[in-house]
Design a protein around this motif. Structure first.
Motif, PDB file in Angstrom:
ATOM      1  N   ALA A 291       0.750  -1.121   0.186  1.00  0.00           N
ATOM      2  CA  ALA A 291       0.127   0.443  -0.201  1.00  0.00           C
ATOM      3  C   ALA A 291       1.080   1.252  -0.389  1.00  0.00           C
ATOM      4  O   ALA A 291       0.913   1.421  -0.905  1.00  0.00           O
ATOM      5  CB  ALA A 291      -1.009   0.313   1.112  1.00  0.00           C
ATOM      6  N   LYS A 292       1.765   1.147   0.835  1.00  0.00           N
ATOM      7  CA  LYS A 292       2.440   2.249   1.097  1.00  0.00           C
ATOM      8  C   LYS A 292       3.422   2.909  -0.467  1.00  0.00           C
ATOM      9  O   LYS A 292       4.050   3.761  -0.938  1.00  0.00           O
ATOM     10  CB  LYS A 292       3.597   2.407   2.799  1.00  0.00           C
ATOM     11  CG  LYS A 292       2.873   2.086   3.575  1.00  0.00           C
ATOM     12  CD  LYS A 292       4.077   2.326   5.104  1.00  0.00           C
ATOM     13  CE  LYS A 292       3.384   2.773   5.873  1.00  0.00           C
ATOM     14  NZ  LYS A 292       4.391   2.154   7.212  1.00  0.00           N
TER      15      LYS A 292
ATOM     16  N   ASP B 170      -4.257   2.854  -7.561  1.00  0.00           N
ATOM     17  CA  ASP B 170      -3.728   1.078  -7.476  1.00  0.00           C
ATOM     18  C   ASP B 170      -4.670   1.328  -5.939  1.00  0.00           C
ATOM     19  O   ASP B 170      -5.476   0.254  -5.301  1.00  0.00           O
ATOM     20  CB  ASP B 170      -2.488   0.519  -7.464  1.00  0.00           C
ATOM     21  CG  ASP B 170      -2.315   0.434  -9.051  1.00  0.00           C
ATOM     22  OD1 ASP B 170      -3.813   0.586 -10.235  1.00  0.00           O
ATOM     23  OD2 ASP B 170      -1.494  -0.024  -9.495  1.00  0.00           O
ATOM     24  N   LEU B 171      -3.840   1.813  -5.272  1.00  0.00           N
ATOM     25  CA  LEU B 171      -4.730   1.872  -4.184  1.00  0.00           C
ATOM     26  C   LEU B 171      -6.331   2.539  -4.055  1.00  0.00           C
ATOM     27  O   LEU B 171      -7.074   1.166  -2.960  1.00  0.00           O
ATOM     28  CB  LEU B 171      -3.839   2.606  -2.541  1.00  0.00           C
ATOM     29  CG  LEU B 171      -3.785   2.917  -1.455  1.00  0.00           C
ATOM     30  CD1 LEU B 171      -3.985   1.834  -0.661  1.00  0.00           C
ATOM     31  CD2 LEU B 171      -3.339   4.070  -0.791  1.00  0.00           C
ATOM     32  N   ASP B 172      -6.414   3.049  -4.223  1.00  0.00           N
ATOM     33  CA  ASP B 172      -7.412   3.903  -4.409  1.00  0.00           C
ATOM     34  C   ASP B 172      -8.866   2.299  -4.655  1.00  0.00           C
ATOM     35  O   ASP B 172     -10.170   1.963  -4.435  1.00  0.00           O
ATOM     36  CB  ASP B 172      -8.618   5.245  -4.800  1.00  0.00           C
ATOM     37  CG  ASP B 172      -7.914   6.255  -4.295  1.00  0.00           C
ATOM     38  OD1 ASP B 172      -7.321   5.290  -3.174  1.00  0.00           O
ATOM     39  OD2 ASP B 172      -8.072   6.985  -5.190  1.00  0.00           O
TER      40      ASP B 172
ATOM     41  N   VAL C 116     -11.733   6.101   3.180  1.00  0.00           N
ATOM     42  CA  VAL C 116     -10.568   6.079   5.052  1.00  0.00           C
ATOM     43  C   VAL C 116     -10.194   4.594   5.350  1.00  0.00           C
ATOM     44  O   VAL C 116      -8.110   4.539   5.852  1.00  0.00           O
ATOM     45  CB  VAL C 116     -11.975   5.106   6.268  1.00  0.00           C
ATOM     46  CG1 VAL C 116     -11.641   4.735   7.980  1.00  0.00           C
ATOM     47  CG2 VAL C 116     -12.688   6.026   7.016  1.00  0.00           C
ATOM     48  N   LEU C 117     -10.423   3.351   4.750  1.00  0.00           N
ATOM     49  CA  LEU C 117      -9.428   1.931   3.941  1.00  0.00           C
ATOM     50  C   LEU C 117      -7.907   2.431   3.479  1.00  0.00           C
ATOM     51  O   LEU C 117      -6.663   2.343   4.452  1.00  0.00           O
ATOM     52  CB  LEU C 117     -10.156   0.734   3.896  1.00  0.00           C
ATOM     53  CG  LEU C 117      -8.832  -0.195   3.342  1.00  0.00           C
ATOM     54  CD1 LEU C 117      -8.636  -0.373   4.717  1.00  0.00           C
ATOM     55  CD2 LEU C 117      -9.966  -1.188   2.888  1.00  0.00           C
ATOM     56  N   ALA C 118      -8.258   3.330   2.902  1.00  0.00           N
ATOM     57  CA  ALA C 118      -6.776   3.721   2.331  1.00  0.00           C
ATOM     58  C   ALA C 118      -5.852   4.227   3.019  1.00  0.00           C
ATOM     59  O   ALA C 118      -4.378   4.506   3.111  1.00  0.00           O
ATOM     60  CB  ALA C 118      -7.104   4.719   0.304  1.00  0.00           C
TER      61      ALA C 118
ATOM     62  N   GLU D 247      -0.501   2.411   8.609  1.00  0.00           N
ATOM     63  CA  GLU D 247       0.099   1.329   9.023  1.00  0.00           C
ATOM     64  C   GLU D 247       1.402   0.955   9.195  1.00  0.00           C
ATOM     65  O   GLU D 247       2.134   1.158   8.053  1.00  0.00           O
ATOM     66  CB  GLU D 247      -0.741  -0.127   8.413  1.00  0.00           C
ATOM     67  CG  GLU D 247      -0.681  -1.012   8.778  1.00  0.00           C
ATOM     68  CD  GLU D 247      -1.579  -1.992   7.372  1.00  0.00           C
ATOM     69  OE1 GLU D 247      -2.422  -3.409   7.656  1.00  0.00           O
ATOM     70  OE2 GLU D 247      -0.981  -2.326   6.585  1.00  0.00           O
ATOM     71  N   ALA D 248       1.574   0.379  10.036  1.00  0.00           N
ATOM     72  CA  ALA D 248       2.527  -0.027  10.316  1.00  0.00           C
ATOM     73  C   ALA D 248       2.988  -1.787  10.158  1.00  0.00           C
ATOM     74  O   ALA D 248       2.164  -2.053   9.989  1.00  0.00           O
ATOM     75  CB  ALA D 248       3.014   0.488  12.299  1.00  0.00           C
TER      76      ALA D 248
END
Length: 319
Positions: A6-7, A13-15, A37-39, A45-46
């Motif tokens: 994701a990062k 792509d993330l969306d 919100v999930l994105a 996110e660690a």
């Protein structure tokens, strides 16, 4: 089929990944996942327990997968795998599952699927660990009237208290003790880890709500401040139409007197008062949890669909 970070991914792509995941999770659980919100959560996110993958078809993401190592069983991973309706029955899910199994790094994979097609045939041969029921409570006039009647039941030695967000300082420790009894429910140990529920753990749990509005109802014996029962509901946003009911627990010495039914009825009325746009509430219950099934029926929940918690070895998926 490719790994998804994701990062390191672009916004498009993330969306797209979050959109497919959110649509699939809503179909499976009845809840609502806000892709935006999930994105944002995935961006910050660690690193740790989750690994993710995607499938593309004609350049567009048509399948997603996420595997999280189970805290209560590090040899097992919990899989969420979703394919867009237009790409189903084309081998996308099977190929994505094979890629997950090859990369997984765990001995066993667990997942939740809808009973019947298309979910159950897709995991044919997996062991059924639990049979679950997805319930929905429609916040119509009949349900609200029923809850009002139940909420008026006499419990002269107890009172109900509510809070939003973080628990008041004097409620944290007793609330945590009640939450520690969530594992008393049949099959709960197969779905969640045993954990401490001290003040620090409760505060960490509250902070992990990911932007959702947290509503807690609790039963307190008079005249003490001890919490002997609690129920938890979350709402994604002020505009949300669907809320999610989570854990409900009553301490062993206080069960059998209708406190859970009373508490959940009042929680429904409180939810309706605070979030009038919410039209329904969803919750998942183990079919073996007869007391909670009876409580849900009393406060207006109805069976929507059945789900299965299934498990198989990664070795089997690779061969």
């Amino acid at each position: 089929m490719e790994a998804f970070e994701a990062k390191a991914s672009g916004k498009r792509d993330l969306d797209a990944w979050c959109h497919v995941f959110g649509e699939g999770q809503a179909e499976l659980s009845g809840g609502v996942v806000d892709p935006g919100v999930l994105a944002e959560q995935l961006r910050v996110e660690a690193g740790g327990r989750a690994r993710r993958w995607l499938a593309r078809r004609a350049g567009s993401i048509c399948g997603v997968a996420e595997l999280r190592t189970q805290q209560h069983d590090p040899a097992a991973g919990f899989l969420r795998l979703f394919v867009t309706p237009s790409a189903r029955r084309r081998g996308v899910g099977s190929r994505l599952l094979a890629r997950v199994a090859a990369d997984a790094g765990v001995e066993r994979i667990q997942a939740t699927v809808l009973a019947g097609p298309p979910g159950e045939p897709f995991v044919g041969g997996w062991r059924v660990v639990l049979r679950l029921e997805l319930h929905e409570q429609r916040l119509d006039q009949d349900t609200l009237r029923r809850c009002h009647e139940l909420a008026m039941a006499a419990h002269p030695d107890h009172r109900l208290v509510f809070w939003q967000g973080a628990a008041p300082a004097d409620r944290v420790a007793p609330f945590g003790r009640v939450m520690g009894h969530v594992l008393d429910a049949p099959g709960a140990e197969l779905q969640m880890a045993s954990r401490a529920w001290d003040t620090a753990a409760v505060r960490a749990w509250e902070a992990g709500m990911g932007g959702r509005h947290l509503l807690v109802g609790a039963v307190v014996p008079s005249p003490s401040d001890e919490v002997v029962g609690a129920t938890v509901t979350t709402v994604a946003s002020w505009e949300a139409r669907v809320a999610e009911q989570h854990d409900t627990a009553v301490l062993p010495g206080h069960r059998g007197g209708g406190l859970a039914r009373w508490m959940k009825a009042r929680q429904t009325l409180r939810l309706h008062e605070l979030f009038p746009r919410v039209e329904s509430v969803t919750v998942t219950v183990n079919q073996q949890n007869a007391p909670m099934l009876a409580v849900n029926r009393a406060v207006g929940y109805r069976l929507v669909r059945e789900r299965l918690l299934v498990e198989t070895s990664t070795h089997r998926l690779r061969t």
